[in-house]
Design an enzyme around this catalytic site. Structure first.
Site, mmCIF file in Angstrom:
data_model
loop_
_atom_site.group_PDB
_atom_site.id
_atom_site.type_symbol
_atom_site.label_atom_id
_atom_site.label_comp_id
_atom_site.label_asym_id
_atom_site.label_seq_id
_atom_site.Cartn_x
_atom_site.Cartn_y
_atom_site.Cartn_z
ATOM 1 N N ASP A 169 61.447 48.916 68.587
ATOM 2 C CA ASP A 169 62.119 47.763 67.998
ATOM 3 C C ASP A 169 63.566 47.667 68.458
ATOM 4 O OD1 ASP A 169 60.119 46.590 66.266
ATOM 5 O OD2 ASP A 169 60.291 48.360 65.005
ATOM 6 N N HIS A 170 64.263 48.789 68.482
ATOM 7 C CA HIS A 170 65.672 48.743 68.844
ATOM 8 C C HIS A 170 65.876 48.450 70.328
ATOM 9 C CE1 HIS A 170 67.178 50.942 65.009
ATOM 10 N NE2 HIS A 170 67.279 49.636 64.902
#
Length: 399
Positions: A169-170
């Site tokens: 996600d990051h």
């Protein structure tokens, strides 16, 4: 640095809010639209494991410095307010599924007609095209599993490794930020906004680009070998005598081999014909790894670290979380920041966003917002008077 840029974020969990969190740290005014029950990441541990833990450091990391507005988009008034806020923004950032945004009239085609200068940032699991554009996804699915990253980390037939939360996600959030900034720069030249289409799947494919490029070019790919059979034993993990693991980083095998021989103090390594040259070491990797395992077990890591550094033999410790947050180098580069107390969280130490600028002070601009803390403030800025705000609250369109 991004002072004057208004971002309206309609996003939950991690990848979308992560992108908004970086923009907020960089000075953008990020208005986070939340449903009445809030972004589910506020209650991460309850959703994940049924734990009654109200604190959510993952939420705090990705949402500090934003302003929270609660709108019920299931009501006509709430949806109209969301569209009004978007109309006054430079960037609309969302990781809701395309089908849901289309039903709300918040799809790119609709908003582009109404707001031609708007940069529309879509963060999805599988992209905006194709038969699976509306498939639900978390990073463990679209980034780790579907791309082949999970299987690339272990030898054939081994169980897939566990994935730590938010990693894919990051990376995808950072990717979205780069796309948003590119689109804002293009708008300065053309006067028009555009679509920024980022997905967990495509980002993960790029991250595994070495392997996939080899597969595309040669039609095959060598599998990940067990530790004892690495094709280059100088790029491998080893354990020192005190039980601590470290990684040798001798990617240029013939350049680093003489240094390793010097550190080892074992003339047999230099004299053994099986180890002469990178090709021979590849063929006899199991024997080298066994020799090095026995050698490194004779001293604690601190001793080996000193010896490695004396000859500039590249290496890195394998650290656990408690060691990382105490790492002097992490502190030297500003990897941790202080977040002030606010309605959403007490004052706390947190991870910094990943870019440092020489001419800009990049840090948390404000605390973690409480749910709906800025609803009245933001709606007043949008031109609503107190009586209208109270009417909307009575109608349950806002909170």
């Amino acid at each position: 640095m991004l002072h004057g840029i208004r971002v309206v974020e309609l996003a939950v969990w991690v990848a979308g809010p992560g992108a908004g969190g970086i923009l907020a740290d960089w000075g953008a005014d990020v208005v986070k639209i939340e449903p009445p029950e809030g972004d589910p990441c506020r209650s991460l541990f309850m959703h994940l494991a049924g734990l009654k833990e109200p604190k959510s450091p993952p939420f705090d990391l990705d949402n500090r410095g934003k302003r929270s507005v609660v709108l019920d988009l299931r009501t006509p008034d709430g949806l109209a307010l969301a569209r009004k806020l978007v109309a006054g923004a430079d960037v609309f950032l969302s990781n809701l599924r395309p089908e849901a945004l289309g039903k709300l009239g918040l799809d790119f085609e609709t908003l582009a007609r109404e707001c031609p200068r708007l940069v529309y940032a879509s963060v999805t699991g599988y992209g905006l095209r194709g038969p699976e554009r509306d498939r639900a996804a978390y990073d463990v699915g679209a980034f780790w599993a579907r791309t082949g990253i999970a299987t690339s980390l272990v030898p054939p037939g081994a169980e897939p490794p566990g994935a730590r939360g938010g990693l894919g996600d990051h990376v995808t959030g950072i990717t979205a930020v780069s796309g948003i900034l590119g689109a804002l720069l293009a708008r300065e030249r053309s006067g028009r906004g555009q679509l920024v289409d980022v997905s967990l799947f495509r980002t993960g494919l790029y991250c595994l680009g070495w392997d996939l490029g080899i597969q595309l070019r040669f039609g095959k790919l060598a599998p990940t070998p067990p530790r004892a059979q690495q094709i280059n034993p100088l790029v491998n993990s080893y354990r020192a005598g005190d039980g601590r693991w470290f990684w040798l980083l001798g990617l240029e095998a013939d350049r680093h081999w003489p240094k390793l021989v010097r550190v080892a103090g074992d003339p047999a390594l230099a004299d053994d014909a099986r180890f002469a040259g990178a090709d021979m070491r590849r063929r006899n990797a199991a024997e080298i790894v066994a020799r090095l395992d026995a050698l490194f077990a004779t001293r604690p890591l601190a001793d080996w670290a000193k010896r490695f550094d004396e000859v500039d033999l590249w290496w890195a410790p394998v650290q656990e979380a408690a060691e990382v947050v105490a790492d002097p180098q992490a502190h030297a580069i500003g990897a941790f920041v202080d977040v002030p107390a606010g309605e959403g969280a007490p004052a706390h130490r947190a991870v910094a966003t990943p870019v440092r600028f020489g001419a800009a002070d990049v840090r948390p601009r404000a605390p973690v917002p409480g749910l709906g803390q800025h609803t009245d403030e933001v709606l007043s800025e949008a031109g609503l008077d107190p009586a209208e705000i109270e009417r909307l609250r009575a109608a349950c369109a806002i909170a």
